[in-house]
Motif scaffolding. Structure first.
Motif, PDB file in Angstrom:
ATOM      1  N   VAL A 197       0.848  -1.189   0.000  1.00 30.95           N
ATOM      2  CA  VAL A 197       0.000   0.000   0.000  1.00 30.95           C
ATOM      3  C   VAL A 197       0.881   1.236   0.000  1.00 30.95           C
ATOM      4  N   ASN A 198       0.436   2.244  -0.737  1.00 30.20           N
ATOM      5  CA  ASN A 198       1.236   3.432  -0.960  1.00 30.20           C
ATOM      6  C   ASN A 198       0.296   4.553  -1.350  1.00 30.20           C
ATOM      7  N   ILE A 199       0.748   5.806  -1.228  1.00 29.01           N
ATOM      8  CA  ILE A 199      -0.069   6.929  -1.670  1.00 29.01           C
ATOM      9  C   ILE A 199       0.684   7.823  -2.663  1.00 29.01           C
ATOM     10  N   SER A 200       1.863   7.387  -3.113  1.00 27.73           N
ATOM     11  CA  SER A 200       2.622   8.118  -4.129  1.00 27.73           C
ATOM     12  C   SER A 200       2.260   7.581  -5.504  1.00 27.73           C
ATOM     13  N   LYS A 201       1.649   8.402  -6.310  1.00 27.45           N
ATOM     14  CA  LYS A 201       1.166   7.944  -7.613  1.00 27.45           C
ATOM     15  C   LYS A 201       2.306   7.470  -8.515  1.00 27.45           C
ATOM     16  N   ARG A 202       3.416   8.172  -8.501  1.00 22.55           N
ATOM     17  CA  ARG A 202       4.533   7.776  -9.370  1.00 22.55           C
ATOM     18  C   ARG A 202       5.179   6.483  -8.891  1.00 22.55           C
ATOM     19  N   GLN A 203       5.307   6.324  -7.591  1.00 14.09           N
ATOM     20  CA  GLN A 203       5.842   5.067  -7.079  1.00 14.09           C
ATOM     21  C   GLN A 203       4.911   3.904  -7.416  1.00 14.09           C
ATOM     22  N   ILE A 204       3.629   4.118  -7.265  1.00 13.26           N
ATOM     23  CA  ILE A 204       2.656   3.058  -7.538  1.00 13.26           C
ATOM     24  C   ILE A 204       2.720   2.631  -8.996  1.00 13.26           C
ATOM     25  N   ALA A 205       2.740   3.595  -9.902  1.00 13.69           N
ATOM     26  CA  ALA A 205       2.792   3.271 -11.329  1.00 13.69           C
ATOM     27  C   ALA A 205       4.052   2.480 -11.655  1.00 13.69           C
ATOM     28  N   PHE A 206       5.176   2.915 -11.118  1.00 11.75           N
ATOM     29  CA  PHE A 206       6.429   2.207 -11.361  1.00 11.75           C
ATOM     30  C   PHE A 206       6.379   0.814 -10.748  1.00 11.75           C
ATOM     31  N   GLY A 207       5.919   0.723  -9.493  1.00 16.76           N
ATOM     32  CA  GLY A 207       5.913  -0.549  -8.783  1.00 16.76           C
ATOM     33  C   GLY A 207       5.053  -1.596  -9.461  1.00 16.76           C
ATOM     34  N   ARG A 208       3.929  -1.186  -9.999  1.00 18.11           N
ATOM     35  CA  ARG A 208       3.056  -2.142 -10.681  1.00 18.11           C
ATOM     36  C   ARG A 208       3.749  -2.730 -11.910  1.00 18.11           C
ATOM     37  N   GLU A 209       4.473  -1.907 -12.616  1.00 16.86           N
ATOM     38  CA  GLU A 209       5.208  -2.407 -13.777  1.00 16.86           C
ATOM     39  C   GLU A 209       6.410  -3.238 -13.337  1.00 16.86           C
ATOM     40  N   PHE A 210       7.096  -2.789 -12.278  1.00 17.12           N
ATOM     41  CA  PHE A 210       8.292  -3.465 -11.776  1.00 17.12           C
ATOM     42  C   PHE A 210       7.969  -4.878 -11.277  1.00 17.12           C
ATOM     43  N   CYS A 211       6.763  -5.048 -10.755  1.00 11.65           N
ATOM     44  CA  CYS A 211       6.359  -6.335 -10.169  1.00 11.65           C
ATOM     45  C   CYS A 211       5.407  -7.121 -11.077  1.00 11.65           C
ATOM     46  N   ALA A 212       5.275  -6.708 -12.317  1.00 10.95           N
ATOM     47  CA  ALA A 212       4.346  -7.377 -13.234  1.00 10.95           C
ATOM     48  C   ALA A 212       4.699  -8.857 -13.376  1.00 10.95           C
TER      49      ALA A 212
END
Length: 384
Positions: A197-212
């Motif tokens: 869980v996170n509230i940083s939009k840029r981190q979230i977008a990156f993390g979703r791709e990083f962990c795909a």
């Protein structure tokens, strides 16, 4: 010599620092308004003076370390301006649901290019674990610094996995999951499924791709909204943004979500003393509304919910981590200059070096706490 300069020069002499001296930790002053501003606003004036170019120093980290070790900064009378600046932290909840996103917007959403430039490939924005590793950024090549940083960050993540006794199939909650590096590591190395869980939009977008492609779900969600069950819970480098008025809420949330036989690891920078812990320069320019907890404050917030199984301090490794980030940042700066500008460079270099100096002086600490729910059998010792 002005009265302000004379007062500060005497204090710096006690710390082994000279004004316009020849040592790498001596400061060179180009605008003498600096002295009055430091007396008026202490470290806020010092940091802003550096950003303005009013003073320079070859080794800001060592300058800060020497000042903190002698306590020279405590003999500069507190300004009413700093007292007024600290009042909101004492009276208001600066990390409420409505305010919590301020630090995400102003720091973590600065740009993934910036953080990728100076962090390791796992994008670990917290203290690395250099145990058993010789060397120092001062006498290593850029390549060796980057290589050792990656190795030490992997060691940190492996240490966390061991302390949590992660097993294939464990469902893990990562509170404040950053760019998803730890979540990815836990899924790949230990066969866990992870909710971050996170509230940083840029981190979230990156993390979703990083962990795909992995059993990792990264949500845009405040920790206070969580209400589901997990085998293990971890939070790395996020508790510094929770704030004293929310420590009890944070721990109640973890207790609500952790299974009766679970384990909870908290990794946080900490202060030697309790209180608002508000550094005005850091709070203004780096981490808005940040606050460092003390051991007493963590213990108070957890005492109704958990047994503290282990407390591990490896704060001295943060000095090396920060100086490694500094080397990486300086090496990458030509590619960042167009987007961020020279004033940002001075600000970021001061941030990294001043924090390194504070850890070197043992003024601040890095703690890993391991907790179990009250009534759980003590886990086998797998601590570093």
């Amino acid at each position: 010599m002005s009265a302000s300069k004379a007062v500060l020069a005497d204090l710096l002499t006690e710390a082994g620092v000279a004004v316009d001296g020849d040592h790498p930790w001596d400061i060179r002053v180009s605008d003498e308004r600096l002295f009055h501003d430091i007396l008026l606003r202490k470290n806020l004036g010092l940091g802003e003076g550096y950003m303005r170019g009013w003073w320079n120093c070859d080794r800001v980290d060592e300058f800060i370390c020497r000042v903190l070790r002698t306590g020279a900064e405590n003999r500069v009378r507190d300004s009413w301006r700093l007292v007024v600046k600290a009042l909101p932290a004492l009276v208001c909840n600066l990390q409420s649901l409505s305010r919590a996103r301020v630090v995400a917007r102003r720091h973590y959403d600065l740009g993934n290019d910036l953080f990728q430039a100076f962090l390791d490939p796992h994008l670990q924005y917290s203290c690395a674990y250099y145990k058993g590793m010789d060397g120092s950024p001062d006498n290593q090549s850029d390549e060796a610094v980057a290589r050792d940083l990656e190795t030490a960050q992997e060691a940190k993540m492996r240490l966390i996995c061991d302390k949590l006794d992660l097993q294939p199939g464990d469902r893990v909650l990562d509170i404040g999951c950053g760019w998803g590096g730890l979540a990815r590591f836990m899924a790949e190395e230990r066969g866990c499924s992870v909710v971050g869980v996170n509230i940083s939009k840029r981190q979230i977008a990156f993390g979703r791709e990083f962990c795909a492609g992995l059993p990792v779900e990264i949500r845009e969600q405040d920790y206070r909204r969580l209400n589901e069950s997990f085998d293990k819970i971890v939070s790395v480098g996020m508790f510094e943004h929770v704030g004293p008025k929310n420590y009890a809420t944070f721990m109640r949330t973890v207790a609500r979500c952790l299974k009766p036989d679970g384990l909870f690891l908290l990794h946080t920078i900490g202060s030697n003393t309790s209180g608002p812990g508000l550094d005005p320069w850091i709070a203004t320019y780096i981490f808005p509304n940040g606050c460092l907890p003390s051991i007493a404050e963590v213990a108070k917030a957890t005492e109704k919910h958990f047994v503290m199984e282990d407390l591990h301090n490896f704060g001295p490794y943060y000095d090396r981590t920060l100086m490694s980030w500094l080397r990486n940042f300086r090496r990458a700066w030509p590619s960042l200059r167009g987007a961020y500008g020279d004033r940002f460079k001075r600000m970021w270099e001061y941030y990294l070096q001043s924090c390194a100096g504070a850890f070197r002086a043992r003024d601040i600490q890095l703690w890993q706490f391991l907790f179990t729910p009250i009534g759980r059998k003590q886990p086998e010792c797998r601590f570093g």
